[in-house]
Enzyme design. Sequence first.
Site, PDB file in Angstrom:
ATOM      1  CG  HIS A  84      -3.918  15.197   6.774  1.00 57.09           C
ATOM      2  ND1 HIS A  84      -2.679  15.731   6.539  1.00 57.09           N
ATOM      3  CD2 HIS A  84      -4.342  14.740   5.570  1.00 57.09           C
ATOM      4  CE1 HIS A  84      -2.369  15.606   5.257  1.00 57.09           C
ATOM      5  NE2 HIS A  84      -3.358  15.013   4.653  1.00 57.09           N
ATOM      6  CG  ASP A 221      -0.198  16.508   8.867  1.00 59.27           C
ATOM      7  OD1 ASP A 221      -0.630  15.459   9.382  1.00 59.27           O
ATOM      8  OD2 ASP A 221      -0.819  17.159   8.016  1.00 59.27           O
ATOM      9  CB  SER A 621      -1.233  13.214   2.611  1.00 61.22           C
ATOM     10  OG  SER A 621      -1.548  14.544   2.405  1.00 61.22           O
TER      11      SER A 621
HETATM   12  N1  ARG Z   1      -3.978  20.493   2.604  1.00 60.40           N
HETATM   13  C1  ARG Z   1      -3.592  19.178   3.024  1.00 60.40           C
HETATM   14  C2  ARG Z   1      -4.250  18.140   2.143  1.00 60.40           C
HETATM   15  O1  ARG Z   1      -4.805  18.466   1.134  1.00 60.40           O
HETATM   16  C3  ARG Z   1      -3.877  18.951   4.472  1.00 60.40           C
HETATM   17  C4  ARG Z   1      -5.315  18.784   4.795  1.00 60.40           C
HETATM   18  C5  ARG Z   1      -5.580  18.480   6.255  1.00 60.40           C
HETATM   19  N2  ARG Z   1      -5.499  19.652   7.078  1.00 60.40           N
HETATM   20  C6  ARG Z   1      -6.498  20.551   7.265  1.00 60.40           C
HETATM   21  N3  ARG Z   1      -6.270  21.620   7.972  1.00 60.40           N
HETATM   22  N4  ARG Z   1      -7.690  20.395   6.759  1.00 60.40           N
HETATM   23  O2  ARG Z   1      -4.657  17.073   2.453  1.00 60.40           O
HETATM   24  N1  GLU Z   2      -2.595  17.224   1.957  1.00 63.11           N
HETATM   25  C1  GLU Z   2      -2.621  16.459   0.745  1.00 63.11           C
HETATM   26  C2  GLU Z   2      -3.084  15.024   0.950  1.00 63.11           C
HETATM   27  O1  GLU Z   2      -3.805  14.728   1.867  1.00 63.11           O
HETATM   28  C3  GLU Z   2      -1.289  16.484   0.121  1.00 63.11           C
HETATM   29  C4  GLU Z   2      -1.014  17.824  -0.296  1.00 63.11           C
HETATM   30  C5  GLU Z   2      -1.216  18.023  -1.736  1.00 63.11           C
HETATM   31  O2  GLU Z   2      -2.342  18.021  -2.253  1.00 63.11           O
HETATM   32  O3  GLU Z   2      -0.152  18.200  -2.312  1.00 63.11           O
HETATM   33  O4  GLU Z   2      -2.823  14.163   0.155  1.00 63.11           O
END
Ligand code: ARG
Ligand code: GLU
Length: 688
Positions: A84, A221, A621
């Site tokens: 991502h 990921d 991330s």
């Molecule tokens: N929750 C993770 C973050 O905050 C992954 C986000 C990307 N994935 C998604 N399904 N939107 O960045």
């Molecule tokens: N998915 C988050 C990011 O893009 C990291 C997950 C979190 O917030 O801990 O940085």
Amino acid sequence: MKKLFLGALALMGSVVPTWAGEGMWLPFLLQARESELKKSGLRLTARDLYDANQASLKDGVVHFGGFCTGEVVSHQGLILTNHHCGYDAIQTHSSLENDYLTHGFWAKNQKEEKPNPGLFVDFIKRMEDVTSVVLKNVTFQMSEADREAEVAKSVTNHLAELKKANPNYLYSIKPIYYGLQYILIVSQRYSDVRLVGAPPSSIGKFGSDTDNWMWPRHTGDFSVFRVYASPSGSPADYDAKNIPLYVQNPLKVSLNGVKEGDFTMVYGFPGRTEEYLPASWVQHAVEELNPVRIEVRKRLLGTWDSAMRVDPAIKIAYASKYASSANAYKKWIGVNLGMERTDGLQKLEERQKANGAAPDELNAALKNAAPLLTSRELWVEVAGRGWELGQLVTLVNSKDSPEQIKQAVRDFYKDYSPELDRRALKKTAQYWFNEAYRVNTALILPPNNVWDGSVDPLYTGILAQTEKSLALLESNFDKWLAEAKQDPAFLVCTRLSEWQSSALLPGVRSFSKSTATALRLHTNGFLQGSNAARMYPDANSTLRLASGKVLPYSPSDGMEYGYQTTLDGYMAKYIPGDYEFDVDPRVRALHADRNYGAYALPNGQLPVCFIASNHTSGGNSGSPALDAKGRLIGINFDRVWEGTMSDYRFDESICRNVMVDIRFVLWTIEKVGEAPHLVAEMTLVKGR
Ligand code: ARG
Ligand code: GLU
């Protein structure tokens, strides 16, 4: 004062927070944590983790594009980060014929690696405390405005001196603890970063929004990049003559895997946390702001989703918007869930008391400003972020050149359905004007002469007629602009923004200005308190080290989650043809043959993800997850739902970060991507 302090000590006995796992530490201050880290299992010294003058682990960690983290895993500048995080790059190189998002991409050799203009990685050279330089002329009696001016002056001067002494580095000075202290970050930026590989989205984004922020998780990921430099090894923009950057100390990669209780670290660039806010402020966020945000997005996302499910074109057009809006929506729900399950507000209150803090002034200021702050959030969610046509108006109003506006408008219409936007706005405006106000009559609503809340008339002008608008945009920009400026949506959106700037913004600004000093003093209370040694500054996109243990968790009564997932679990989620849970045919075949190479667990399963109690946040991330000897065991990409409250308060009982197991990454590269040459570049270690 003395009495207060004794009282605090007495309280401490009953409410000592569990500190294990909590904290995102500044790497240059790790010396003070060394013995504690060693007791938890670290088999290195603080200097092995960070050293400004000699090789250390920090040399293998990069700030990826300024928004994510990456790690160097070969002498030839090979970098791992999240799928991502690399998503934009992967998408940009994708087309219908070469659909890398769907099928994945693997450069067979360096010639096939793809440049990404605008993308960069920063290596941290050194960090230091520059508080005494920045606050040299600041006194306690100074007004906030004078203080700000003094700080700005010494920061500018100091940066100029540093730049003069060595123009090859980037320098920035950032406040920590609300300006009680300042740190300097010296870095080096490389701007030729090429895409090397990405798994199919059915691995890299498996489970998509449904599984996002959730455990058990089965997402691979990750994506692979390479940093290039000029033939002499210095930073350079893309040039065909550039060569892979030689990195002296890439991270070693461990094939050992993890077991329960293992010591782990996450080294990366968390973006923003607020651990020292007064409890009343967090309560406002949890009880007032989050419900408003959640309700508006629920209506917006629900409307989009109903259309995406029946119309494949809408599905594609709205997929990316949906994902980013849903990411925050789901996180706010998780924050509130976690706060509730752990009695978080109560515990924040207790911790505050234990530190002798009684932020009366801050409580009073918040109480006073709360309706205003919530009103502003409603404007942001309904008329700002949530209203697509409103965003088009903002584009038109931007100060960009006609060419830039034209391009932005074309991009906007590419993924836009006026009908869907109209339906969504009806639902969100209904909430703004009626339901939210009924719950909280102190909210400030736009007056009738700004907008009466009626939606249909806003979709009668040229802006809501995609074809007509685009045709005029191309044939006669000036005429298009003139018509756009008479559009009913344009008029309402502009009035709403002006109303926001005059009726809400000044109050919001004066709230933050008038509380700045008190907030700093409040935070100082923590630094002077009995737990001072356990304090760490809030995340601010600077390099931090978190440490924790591989642990299962129990999000609520009767629920127990293990710490590791496997390919069998991934296959159990398989829904043929589904946009979230489809599985690539190569993965199905490899699974059927149990073709796991060197990467299987002793029980024959292939590991996919694992969790641990490292304190992480957005921006972490792509961060390397390291074992006790600093070897790469995984790539961080998420947190568990109920644990997202760690941005306000870390609770070891339910806060877990989610990582993809490095063995799954290697398996995907070697077996699915058939790119074993990339694995061969890395230094793999097996054994303790
Ligand atoms: N929750 C993770 C973050 O905050 C992954 C986000 C990307 N994935 C998604 N399904 N939107 O960045
Ligand atoms: N998915 C988050 C990011 O893009 C990291 C997950 C979190 O917030 O801990 O940085």
